[in-house]
Scaffold this motif. Structure first.
Motif, mmCIF file in Angstrom:
data_model
loop_
_atom_site.group_PDB
_atom_site.id
_atom_site.type_symbol
_atom_site.label_atom_id
_atom_site.label_comp_id
_atom_site.label_asym_id
_atom_site.label_seq_id
_atom_site.Cartn_x
_atom_site.Cartn_y
_atom_site.Cartn_z
ATOM 1 N N THR A 25 0.116 5.737 6.871
ATOM 2 C CA THR A 25 0.668 6.139 8.006
ATOM 3 C C THR A 25 0.814 7.469 7.932
ATOM 4 O O THR A 25 1.442 8.139 7.023
ATOM 5 C CB THR A 25 2.114 5.470 8.052
ATOM 6 O OG1 THR A 25 2.091 4.214 8.156
ATOM 7 C CG2 THR A 25 2.944 5.994 9.326
ATOM 8 N N GLN A 49 -0.835 -0.390 7.730
ATOM 9 C CA GLN A 49 -2.403 -0.314 8.339
ATOM 10 C C GLN A 49 -3.068 -1.445 7.375
ATOM 11 O O GLN A 49 -3.191 -1.373 6.278
ATOM 12 C CB GLN A 49 -2.872 0.910 8.225
ATOM 13 C CG GLN A 49 -4.187 1.175 8.938
ATOM 14 C CD GLN A 49 -4.443 1.154 10.364
ATOM 15 O OE1 GLN A 49 -3.222 1.481 11.044
ATOM 16 N NE2 GLN A 49 -5.356 0.598 10.849
ATOM 17 N N ASN A 52 -7.659 -2.060 10.120
ATOM 18 C CA ASN A 52 -7.694 -1.410 11.293
ATOM 19 C C ASN A 52 -6.720 -2.093 12.065
ATOM 20 O O ASN A 52 -6.766 -2.134 13.375
ATOM 21 C CB ASN A 52 -9.031 -1.312 11.832
ATOM 22 C CG ASN A 52 -9.780 -0.712 11.164
ATOM 23 O OD1 ASN A 52 -9.521 0.356 10.271
ATOM 24 N ND2 ASN A 52 -11.121 -1.088 10.919
ATOM 25 N N ARG A 54 -2.304 -2.392 12.976
ATOM 26 C CA ARG A 54 -0.831 -1.964 12.377
ATOM 27 C C ARG A 54 0.038 -3.426 12.513
ATOM 28 O O ARG A 54 0.058 -4.191 13.292
ATOM 29 C CB ARG A 54 -0.124 -1.151 13.582
ATOM 30 C CG ARG A 54 -0.884 0.056 13.850
ATOM 31 C CD ARG A 54 -0.801 1.395 12.998
ATOM 32 N NE ARG A 54 0.418 1.656 12.468
ATOM 33 C CZ ARG A 54 0.749 2.177 11.302
ATOM 34 N NH1 ARG A 54 -0.351 2.306 10.735
ATOM 35 N NH2 ARG A 54 1.811 2.601 10.929
#
Length: 130
Positions: A25, A49, A52, A54
């Motif tokens: 982040t 993360q 790829n 969140r």
């Protein structure tokens, strides 16, 4: 109990390291070359993360981590009070000691016995041992 607590602690540690290494982040402050420190966030509100994508910890995962932490704390407390050290003297010394030839200690009672045997002088060495 000890084996379960040790295994649980190792799994929780590995999970924390796994997610920590993938926590990517960044909070740009205007340009891509300057990065600000991220604000402090609770574990439940922090997003990670991962591949790829969140993600946040689910409510179940948060409760499982809390439950495992509480269980490990309780097991640690119980383990400190269980008798785990036995000193048994045999031969002439055992005969001379009589009933005191076998003494059992828990971690807490061993620390208390060391403090009592220190003849009132509590220095850094005694505090490090206990």
């Amino acid at each position: 109990g000890f084996l379960l607590a040790t295994t649980t602690s190792m799994i929780a540690g590995h999970m924390a390291v796994f997610y920590h290494r993938r926590a990517e982040t960044f909070f740009p402050s205007g340009s891509t070359s300057e990065l600000k420190c991220p604000p402090v966030s609770l574990l439940g509100g922090h997003s990670y993360q991962i591949m790829n994508e969140r993600r946040k910890l689910s409510r179940f995962a948060q409760q499982a981590i809390l439950g495992l932490w509480l269980s490990a704390s309780v097991l640690l407390g119980v383990g400190m009070t269980r008798k785990s050290f036995v000193f048994e003297f045999g031969g002439l010394a055992g005969l001379a000691l009589g009933d005191a030839r076998r003494t059992e200690y828990s971690l807490i009672s061993l620390g208390t016995a060391i403090l009592q045997a220190s003849s009132g002088t509590v220095g850094p060495a005694i505090l490090m041992v206990t």
